[in-house]
Design a protein around this motif. Sequence first.
Motif, PDB file in Angstrom:
ATOM      1  N   ASN A   2       0.684  -1.011  -0.038  1.00  0.00           N
ATOM      2  CA  ASN A   2       0.122   0.049  -0.046  1.00  0.00           C
ATOM      3  C   ASN A   2       0.735   1.336   0.217  1.00  0.00           C
ATOM      4  OD1 ASN A   2       0.863   0.418   2.657  1.00  0.00           O
ATOM      5  ND2 ASN A   2      -1.051  -0.555   3.568  1.00  0.00           N
ATOM      6  N   ALA A   3       0.207   2.247  -0.054  1.00  0.00           N
ATOM      7  CA  ALA A   3       1.009   3.716  -0.161  1.00  0.00           C
ATOM      8  C   ALA A   3       1.927   3.951   1.088  1.00  0.00           C
ATOM      9  CB  ALA A   3      -0.136   4.928  -0.201  1.00  0.00           C
ATOM     10  N   ALA A   4       1.324   3.733   2.319  1.00  0.00           N
ATOM     11  CA  ALA A   4       2.262   3.766   3.581  1.00  0.00           C
ATOM     12  C   ALA A   4       3.521   2.812   3.268  1.00  0.00           C
ATOM     13  CB  ALA A   4       1.196   3.295   4.561  1.00  0.00           C
ATOM     14  N   THR A   5       3.226   1.735   3.013  1.00  0.00           N
ATOM     15  CA  THR A   5       4.525   0.847   2.955  1.00  0.00           C
ATOM     16  C   THR A   5       5.664   1.399   1.959  1.00  0.00           C
ATOM     17  OG1 THR A   5       2.971  -0.958   3.481  1.00  0.00           O
ATOM     18  CG2 THR A   5       5.139  -1.415   2.686  1.00  0.00           C
ATOM     19  N   PHE A   6       4.952   2.096   0.860  1.00  0.00           N
ATOM     20  CA  PHE A   6       5.631   2.447  -0.179  1.00  0.00           C
ATOM     21  C   PHE A   6       6.657   3.594   0.300  1.00  0.00           C
ATOM     22  CE2 PHE A   6       6.216   4.964  -4.079  1.00  0.00           C
ATOM     23  CZ  PHE A   6       7.042   4.257  -4.757  1.00  0.00           C
ATOM     24  N   VAL A   7       5.958   4.515   1.035  1.00  0.00           N
ATOM     25  CA  VAL A   7       6.749   5.726   1.531  1.00  0.00           C
ATOM     26  C   VAL A   7       7.488   5.703   2.923  1.00  0.00           C
ATOM     27  CG1 VAL A   7       5.356   7.341  -0.106  1.00  0.00           C
ATOM     28  CG2 VAL A   7       4.808   6.713   2.351  1.00  0.00           C
ATOM     29  N   ARG A   8       7.141   4.640   3.494  1.00  0.00           N
ATOM     30  CA  ARG A   8       7.756   4.501   4.824  1.00  0.00           C
ATOM     31  C   ARG A   8       9.453   5.022   4.820  1.00  0.00           C
ATOM     32  NH1 ARG A   8       4.720   0.223   6.630  1.00  0.00           N
ATOM     33  NH2 ARG A   8       3.302   1.856   7.396  1.00  0.00           N
ATOM     34  N   SER A   9      10.100   4.416   4.023  1.00  0.00           N
ATOM     35  CA  SER A   9      11.490   4.587   4.049  1.00  0.00           C
ATOM     36  C   SER A   9      12.082   5.981   3.447  1.00  0.00           C
ATOM     37  CB  SER A   9      12.132   3.512   3.139  1.00  0.00           C
ATOM     38  OG  SER A   9      11.626   3.460   1.749  1.00  0.00           O
ATOM     39  N   TRP A  10      11.079   6.564   3.062  1.00  0.00           N
ATOM     40  CA  TRP A  10      11.570   8.058   2.629  1.00  0.00           C
ATOM     41  C   TRP A  10      12.064   9.074   3.443  1.00  0.00           C
ATOM     42  CZ3 TRP A  10       8.110   9.997  -2.269  1.00  0.00           C
ATOM     43  CH2 TRP A  10       8.016   8.994  -3.116  1.00  0.00           C
ATOM     44  N   ALA A  15      16.900  12.115   4.714  1.00  0.00           N
ATOM     45  CA  ALA A  15      17.778  12.567   5.844  1.00  0.00           C
ATOM     46  C   ALA A  15      19.325  12.345   5.280  1.00  0.00           C
ATOM     47  CB  ALA A  15      17.575  11.484   7.185  1.00  0.00           C
ATOM     48  N   TRP A  16      19.423  11.349   4.574  1.00  0.00           N
ATOM     49  CA  TRP A  16      20.797  11.075   4.094  1.00  0.00           C
ATOM     50  C   TRP A  16      21.189  12.364   3.091  1.00  0.00           C
ATOM     51  CZ3 TRP A  16      19.427   5.457   3.039  1.00  0.00           C
ATOM     52  CH2 TRP A  16      19.526   4.547   4.097  1.00  0.00           C
ATOM     53  N   GLY A  17      20.198  12.753   2.410  1.00  0.00           N
ATOM     54  CA  GLY A  17      20.589  13.888   1.095  1.00  0.00           C
ATOM     55  C   GLY A  17      20.536  14.944   1.762  1.00  0.00           C
ATOM     56  N   ALA A  18      19.675  15.267   2.845  1.00  0.00           N
ATOM     57  CA  ALA A  18      20.128  16.646   3.701  1.00  0.00           C
ATOM     58  C   ALA A  18      21.315  16.445   4.370  1.00  0.00           C
ATOM     59  CB  ALA A  18      18.838  16.647   4.683  1.00  0.00           C
ATOM     60  N   GLY A  19      21.517  15.497   4.908  1.00  0.00           N
ATOM     61  CA  GLY A  19      22.879  15.324   5.617  1.00  0.00           C
ATOM     62  C   GLY A  19      24.076  15.519   4.807  1.00  0.00           C
ATOM     63  N   LEU A  20      24.008  14.905   3.623  1.00  0.00           N
ATOM     64  CA  LEU A  20      25.194  15.290   2.699  1.00  0.00           C
ATOM     65  C   LEU A  20      25.262  16.761   2.311  1.00  0.00           C
ATOM     66  CD1 LEU A  20      25.029  12.110   0.375  1.00  0.00           C
ATOM     67  CD2 LEU A  20      26.702  12.490   1.981  1.00  0.00           C
ATOM     68  N   ILE A  21      24.094  17.334   1.889  1.00  0.00           N
ATOM     69  CA  ILE A  21      24.064  18.751   1.701  1.00  0.00           C
ATOM     70  C   ILE A  21      24.393  19.552   2.829  1.00  0.00           C
ATOM     71  CG2 ILE A  21      22.809  20.707   1.227  1.00  0.00           C
ATOM     72  CD1 ILE A  21      20.843  18.728  -0.430  1.00  0.00           C
ATOM     73  N   ALA A 143      16.477   7.399  -5.650  1.00  0.00           N
ATOM     74  CA  ALA A 143      16.655   7.887  -6.769  1.00  0.00           C
ATOM     75  C   ALA A 143      16.001   9.245  -6.944  1.00  0.00           C
ATOM     76  CB  ALA A 143      15.838   7.368  -7.922  1.00  0.00           C
ATOM     77  N   VAL A 144      15.224   9.840  -6.046  1.00  0.00           N
ATOM     78  CA  VAL A 144      14.667  11.121  -6.003  1.00  0.00           C
ATOM     79  C   VAL A 144      15.458  12.043  -5.435  1.00  0.00           C
ATOM     80  CG1 VAL A 144      12.962  12.507  -5.007  1.00  0.00           C
ATOM     81  CG2 VAL A 144      12.175  10.776  -6.507  1.00  0.00           C
ATOM     82  N   VAL A 145      15.994  11.455  -4.513  1.00  0.00           N
ATOM     83  CA  VAL A 145      16.994  12.231  -3.400  1.00  0.00           C
ATOM     84  C   VAL A 145      18.559  12.327  -4.157  1.00  0.00           C
ATOM     85  CG1 VAL A 145      18.644  11.811  -1.500  1.00  0.00           C
ATOM     86  CG2 VAL A 145      16.396  11.335  -1.107  1.00  0.00           C
ATOM     87  N   ALA A 146      18.924  11.403  -5.102  1.00  0.00           N
ATOM     88  CA  ALA A 146      20.110  11.556  -5.804  1.00  0.00           C
ATOM     89  C   ALA A 146      19.763  12.476  -6.863  1.00  0.00           C
ATOM     90  CB  ALA A 146      20.382  10.019  -6.354  1.00  0.00           C
ATOM     91  N   VAL A 147      18.644  12.465  -7.351  1.00  0.00           N
ATOM     92  CA  VAL A 147      18.201  13.603  -8.340  1.00  0.00           C
ATOM     93  C   VAL A 147      18.404  15.160  -7.852  1.00  0.00           C
ATOM     94  CG1 VAL A 147      16.564  14.379  -9.862  1.00  0.00           C
ATOM     95  CG2 VAL A 147      17.255  12.155 -10.180  1.00  0.00           C
TER      96      VAL A 147
END
Length: 175
Positions: A2-10, A15-21, A143-147
């Motif tokens: 379901n949608a909740a399972t799909f976005v649970r790891s986002w 946080a990783w992307g923000a941390g790198l920046i 993929a979104v975070v990498a972009v």
Amino acid sequence: MNAATFVRSWPSAAAWGAGLIMAALGAGAIVGSDSGAAARGLGVGLVGLGLASLVWGAATLSAGRLTVPRIALTGALVSLVATAAVLFAMPARVSVLAVFAGISLIVVVGASAAVHLRRARRDGAASPAGKPMSVIGLLVAAAVVAVVVTPALNATQGALLLRDDGTVPVISHNH
């Protein structure tokens, strides 16, 4: 799935992307040629917040749920202020794109923590057990975070290397 399972790891990927920046902006503030004491101090704080964000993202992904959501929300708010402040501390040497990308990712983490806390208060559960995450959701989030993060990191370096005449030196690796 379901949608909740799909976005649970986002939130962990954000946080990783923000941390790198944040770490890149902080490092730039520390080593910048025209950085003052305030910018360097802010840089040290941003590097610390960036590293904390990377650790929190790993812990959250490992646990299968948002870990320490109150601390995560507080960290997100402090990170928002610090990321915006570095733009004002070094306006000529900080990329607006990197700050915007970092703030966007921090907002994802902060909003996720706020929603988690709100649901926990409503449901009366302090710390719900980890729930399954979708591997496809994690790959899409990564993929979104990498972009978002890759151009922001490039812009961070470009802003730091910017000359007074508006040009960026070409760095060759021929040696």
